[in-house]
Enzyme design. Structure first.
Site, short mmCIF file in Angstrom:
data_model
loop_
_atom_site.label_atom_id
_atom_site.label_comp_id
_atom_site.label_asym_id
_atom_site.label_seq_id
_atom_site.Cartn_x
_atom_site.Cartn_y
_atom_site.Cartn_z
N THR A 208 -46.74 -7.31 -39.33
CA THR A 208 -45.62 -8.01 -39.02
C THR A 208 -44.65 -8.19 -37.89
OG1 THR A 208 -44.43 -6.37 -40.84
CG2 THR A 208 -43.37 -7.16 -39.35
N GLU A 300 -42.30 6.11 -38.69
CA GLU A 300 -42.23 5.08 -39.35
C GLU A 300 -42.30 5.19 -41.30
OE1 GLU A 300 -45.66 1.08 -40.80
OE2 GLU A 300 -46.10 2.99 -39.35
N LEU A 397 -29.14 -5.50 -66.08
CA LEU A 397 -28.26 -7.00 -66.07
C LEU A 397 -29.68 -8.09 -67.13
CD1 LEU A 397 -27.77 -6.39 -63.58
CD2 LEU A 397 -27.40 -8.11 -62.18
N GLY A 399 -30.96 -11.92 -68.22
CA GLY A 399 -31.38 -12.68 -67.53
C GLY A 399 -30.99 -12.48 -66.17
N GLY A 423 -48.63 2.78 -44.99
CA GLY A 423 -49.77 3.73 -45.47
C GLY A 423 -49.54 3.84 -46.78
N GLU A 426 -51.69 6.49 -52.20
CA GLU A 426 -53.28 7.10 -52.48
C GLU A 426 -52.94 7.75 -50.88
OE1 GLU A 426 -53.16 3.71 -55.22
OE2 GLU A 426 -52.31 3.61 -53.26
#
Length: 443
Positions: A208, A300, A397, A399, A423, A426
């Site tokens: 990122t 994080e 909502l 559609g 992470g 699992e």
């Protein structure tokens, strides 16, 4: 605009615009927050003191973020996600507001706040644009907070002010094409040379802020690399390095596009070919990065859980409002039992997750590791909770929920990444059961 709506944190708009620019924005804003909080107390306003806003400073921070989101983040969210385009001017604006260094000490340009403050910012941003928030997370926590906790004073002074102001976009390189959860098996390596410098080779994947456009790298990265030999214990074989754009041999492999969600957050492959790093670019001790990694993974995971809570809150608000306004068979949708189940279960799960989140954040010391059970646990719960609430919102909502205009389909797509990044579910299962091995009495 934004700042006028957050007077408790920043005072008048003109004052903040004058003080909030430059590398010391975070410190200036925090000082003003403390002054405003003291003034509020003197005026006998109700104290903050709730789980979700532990102090007046936290409440003021939430007000600032809510106004920023309402007036500047929300209007751009749909377009930037459709175009898969990172909004760098908005990112810099977050720096002007002092948000990019929310947990960085004031002497390096940050606000010096705690895990609860970081949680508040991530919740508020994700209620509108989780993709923008993901880039914010990579910069503010994976780069800035990581460096602030593990770097020397000289390193922090050199590299953090520009990160806190938004002048530089930061990220962190851990995952590789063949190593995600198995992070200690990484192949990116750094070889120490005779003069004390290092030669970095390898590649990182799924990074990122690895790019800010299709062709341009991000600015600054903390990169994990193997420095120990094959006989070294894995936990002592990894080191952390500072790498920046422009270093010979450091290049953008590719910007990864056509993602399921988080489309306005750029993801990239980074390539290192004989990148020479000065000795002072080593963060911490050689082979000592595993502790840095585990400590930063805890915050994080907490802020990724906060992103889930923000997504769930927005989806709950949308479906609750829609169920009152939309009629079927002559009645508002909320009068039907099937819809009542979607709304009520979503609210209960959202509040359970939010309470767990802020309880965990309150007990998290950013300078220490050792809270893996609940940092894993809160991410495990809140990320899947967010996906389920978003799914129910689409169902309520009908559609309309399937269309971009109502935001919930975008939030649903964005939520899936939270079950993978930082992470996998699992890995949380494995970590938590390991932590609980010797536990007999539950809290």
């Amino acid at each position: 605009g934004t700042l006028a709506m957050s007077a408790v944190w920043t005072g008048r708009l003109s004052g903040v615009a004058r003080h909030a620019r430059g590398p010391r924005a975070g410190a200036a804003l925090l000082a003003r927050a403390r002054s405003s909080a003291a003034a509020s107390a003197a005026d006998d306003e109700p104290p903050a003191g709730s789980l979700f806003a532990p102090t007046a400073e936290h409440a003021a921070l939430r007000s600032l973020c809510a106004a920023f989101v309402r007036e500047e983040v929300e209007p751009q969210a749909l377009v930037h996600n459709r175009e898969e385009r990172f909004n760098q001017p908005l990112f810099r604006r977050a720096g002007e507001l002092g948000l990019l260094g929310v947990t960085v000490p004031p002497e390096y340009g940050g606000a010096g706040m705690d895990a609860a403050a970081a949680t508040i910012v991530h919740e508020e941003l994700s209620a509108s644009d989780p993709a923008f928030c993901l880039s914010y997370l990579a910069h503010s926590q994976l780069f800035a907070n990581n460096l602030a906790r593990n770097g020397t004073a000289e390193q922090c002074e050199a590299w953090l002010p520009a990160a806190c102001s938004g002048e530089a976009v930061g990220g962190m390189g851990m995952s590789e094409p063949d190593h995600g959860t198995d992070v200690l098996g990484m192949r990116t390596s750094a070889l120490r040379l005779a003069d004390g410098s290092w030669k970095l080779n390898g590649g990182k994947m799924w990074i990122t802020n690895g790019a800010v456009s299709d062709t341009e790298l991000g600015d600054r990265f903390l990169v994990y690399a193997r420095t120990g030999g094959p006989t070294e214990r894995p936990s002592r074989a990894v080191s952390l390095f500072y790498v920046e754009k422009g270093m010979p041999g450091f290049s953008l492999g590719q910007r990864l596009k056509d993602k399921c969600g988080m489309r306005a957050s750029p993801t990239a492959e980074l390539v290192f070919e004989d990148v020479l790093l000065p000795a002072q670019h080593l963060i911490g001790e050689p082979g000592g990065a595993t502790v840095c990694m585990m400590r930063n993974l805890e915050i994080e995971r907490v802020v990724l859980a906060a992103m889930g809570v923000g997504i769930a809150r927005r989806c709950l608000e949308v479906m609750n409002t829609y169920a009152s306004e939309r009629k079927a068979f002559g009645q508002p949708l909320r009068e039907f039992g099937q819809i009542q189940r979607h709304i009520s279960e979503s609210y209960a799960e959202y509040m359970a997750g939010k309470t767990y989140l802020y309880q965990t954040a309150a007990g998290l010391d950013l300078g220490k590791a050792g809270n893996r059970l609940d940092t894993d646990g809160v991410k495990l719960y809140c990320t899947t909770m967010a996906k389920n609430v978003a799914d129910r919102a689409i169902q309520v909502l009908g559609g309309y929920g399937y269309m971009g205009e109502y935001a919930v389909e975008r939030l649903w797509r964005d939520s899936k990444l939270l079950e993978i990044g930082g992470g996998t579910l699992e890995s949380h299962h494995k970590n938590m059961v390991r932590e609980l091995r010797d536990t007999r009495d539950m809290p």
